[in-house]
Structures are given as C-alpha cells and as structure tokens.
Enzyme design. Structure first.
Site, PDB file in Angstrom:
ATOM      1  N   SER A 139    -163.063 -14.747 -31.639  1.00 61.37           N
ATOM      2  CA  SER A 139    -164.348 -14.517 -30.957  1.00 61.37           C
ATOM      3  C   SER A 139    -164.359 -15.322 -29.661  1.00 61.37           C
ATOM      4  O   SER A 139    -163.799 -16.426 -29.614  1.00 61.37           O
ATOM      5  CB  SER A 139    -165.495 -15.003 -31.841  1.00 61.37           C
ATOM      6  OG  SER A 139    -166.684 -15.137 -31.096  1.00 61.37           O
ATOM      7  N   TYR A 152    -168.981 -21.026 -37.740  1.00 60.74           N
ATOM      8  CA  TYR A 152    -168.252 -19.807 -37.350  1.00 60.74           C
ATOM      9  C   TYR A 152    -167.301 -20.102 -36.193  1.00 60.74           C
ATOM     10  O   TYR A 152    -166.134 -19.687 -36.215  1.00 60.74           O
ATOM     11  CB  TYR A 152    -169.283 -18.755 -36.944  1.00 60.74           C
ATOM     12  CG  TYR A 152    -168.728 -17.472 -36.360  1.00 60.74           C
ATOM     13  CD1 TYR A 152    -168.323 -16.423 -37.186  1.00 60.74           C
ATOM     14  CD2 TYR A 152    -168.641 -17.292 -34.974  1.00 60.74           C
ATOM     15  CE1 TYR A 152    -167.837 -15.242 -36.653  1.00 60.74           C
ATOM     16  CE2 TYR A 152    -168.161 -16.105 -34.441  1.00 60.74           C
ATOM     17  CZ  TYR A 152    -167.762 -15.087 -35.281  1.00 60.74           C
ATOM     18  OH  TYR A 152    -167.282 -13.913 -34.748  1.00 60.74           O
TER      19      TYR A 152
END
Ligand SMILES: NC(=O)c1ccc[n+]([C@@H]2O[C@H](COP(=O)([O-])OP(=O)(O)OC[C@H]3O[C@@H](n4cnc5c(N)ncnc54)[C@H](O)[C@@H]3O)[C@@H](O)[C@H]2O)c1
Length: 246
Positions: A139, A152
């Site tokens: 990401s 995350y």
C-alpha cells in the site's frame, strides 16, 4: 496466443475489489486462475465470471493446514503454479489509541502470516518448475504514514521488505518477487469505512486527478506477473496516480 496462455495462477482476495479485478484480467489474458478467498461464494462468482477452466476456492490464507491443502489440490488439478498474486488483506480504520493487541494481531494474521504461508507453499510449487512470478499487494500508505491504520501500515511495510528478501532467495529458481503499492482505491471495503471520505484529499496530492479504481491497479500487477518481466525482481511500484514519487 495471449500473454498468460498456459500459465496457472492463484489470486488471493479474489472475491471482490482489487483481487477480483486482477483475477479477471489474468483469466481474460489466458491464465487458468484459482480465485481464492475466505468468502468461498465470492471466489466462485469470480471464477464463473472468468469462465474457462478457472476455479473458485474457499481458503483462509492465515490457516496453515488450509493453505497446505489448497496448494496440494492445485498441484493435483493443474500440475504446477506459475503466478501467485497475494491481494487478500484486512484494511482497517482504527485510531491508534483504540488499536488493541487483538486488533493488531487480526491485521498481522492476514496481512503478514497469510502472506508468509502463501509464499512459503507457493514458492515450493514454483521451484519444482524453475519458474515463478510472485506479486504482493502492499500500500502507498507505507510512504505516507496514513493515520487510523498504524498496524496496517506496519504490516504493509513488512510486505515490501519481505518481498525484497524473498526475491534474493528465489532468484536462483527464476522466481521473481515484486510489490505493488496501490493508493486509495474505490472498493467495497473502502466504501464501508471512513476511508471513503479521503478521496478528495488524496486527489489533491495526486499528479493525475481522479479516484482510483481496482482496474487502475491491474496493469502493473499483470506486467510483473508476465514472462517478459523476468529481469525485474525485488522491486516496488506505487500505483497511485503519482501521489508518491520516489
Ligand atoms: N482499497 C484500497 O484503497 C487499497 C489501497 C492500498 C492497498 N490495498 C490492498 O489491496 C488489497 C485488496 O484491497 P481491497 O480494497 O480490494 O480489499 P477488499 O476488502 O475489498 O477485498 C479483500 C478480500 O480479501 C479477502 N480476505 C480477507 N481475509 C482473508 C483471509 N484470511 N483469507 C482469504 N481471503 C481473505 C476478503 O474476503 C476480500 O474478498 C489488500 O491487500 C489491501 O490492503 C487496498
């Protein structure tokens, strides 16, 4: 002949969102796709949409026994594994002061334990044929330090660095390992969380304007998964309309 004719691919997280879009593209370009997801019905629906000899399989990528069974079944059915796309992931929205240890583990379990198990079993199959393409979905939040997802961000940073190390060890078997770092992308999960309110802010930071869609991520993944990308490994690419430039 299409780009992935004769290739056998696993795409995890294939029931929806980015994983589904990747699975559909690989299938459309000739691969035999095993669409894998915790959501078995969703995986089956993706395989049905692809058609041909593609199959949907229910599997929790963070369960060692389930992952071992998955790879044994695929070896029996297809005889090999050429391409592994790890898109299954948990995308949380939890402010740091509410990240409990359980919540930390929930994210690590899928985003890192699941990645480890899939790469472990998948690369064992690939080594038998001295060929492989592994593409892991990280990401661009790992560069931005996006708020409300510290755990995350930590897990996705691990995805990138793990990929680099794996590339080093698997190069001898002509297996490449590369990482895609998508920007904010309009998926079912994003629409269900406050992340959906970030699109305008993110757009302001992008070089190219617009809201990212799963289909925007697919071409870069397909390139890394292709035979012609044989000279590229251990790399990461931000696919985010130029939000992160490095
Ligand atoms: N959407 C974004 O903005 C964005 C941005 C950057 C990176 N990503 C990454 O891209 C990937 C896909 O994101 P998305 O938005 O499409 O997510 P999504 O939630 O829409 O889809 C993820 C899929 O993974 C599956 N999954 C979850 N846990 C699993 C498990 N234990 N075993 C098997 N399957 C499991 C879910 O059932 C779901 O179908 C994720 O790794 C995510 O971190 C997403």
């Amino acid at each position: 002949m299409q780009r992935f004719t004769g290739r056998v691919a696993i795409v995890t997280g294939a029931a929806q969102g980015i994983g589904r879009a990747i699975a559909e593209r690989l299938g459309k370009e000739g691969a035999q796709v095993f669409a894998v997801d915790l959501n078995g019905a969703g995986a089956a629906a993706t395989a049905e949409a692809i058609g041909g000899n593609s199959t949907g399989l229910q599997c929790d990528v963070a369960e060692p026994d389930a992952v071992a069974r998955l790879h044994a079944d695929i070896e029996k059915a297809a005889g090999k594994l050429d391409i592994l796309i790890n898109a299954a992931g948990i995308v949380p929205f939890v402010p740091w002061d509410q990240v409990t240890f359980e919540e930390w583990r929930r994210v690590m379990r899928v985003n890192l334990d699941g990645l480890f198990l899939m790469c472990r079993a998948g690369s064992d199959l690939m080594r038998k044929k001295n060929y492989g393409r592994i593409v892991n979905i990280s990401s661009n939040s790992i560069f931005a330090g996006t708020p409300n997802m510290a755990h995350y961000v930590a897990s996705k940073g691990g995805v990138l660095t793990f990929g680099r190390a794996l590339a080093t060890e698997l190069g001898a078997y002509k297996i490449t390992v590369n990482t895609i770092c998508p920007g904010l992308t309009d998926t079912e999960t994003v629409q269900k969380t406050p992340h959906k309110d970030a699109f305008d802010f993110v757009e302001m930071l992008q070089a190219i304007k617009g809201h990212g869609k799963p289909q925007d991520i697919v071409p870069a993944v397909a390139f890394f998964a292709s035979e012609e990308a044989h000279w590229i490994t251990g790399q990461a690419l931000s696919v985010d309309a130029g939000m992160i430039r490095w």
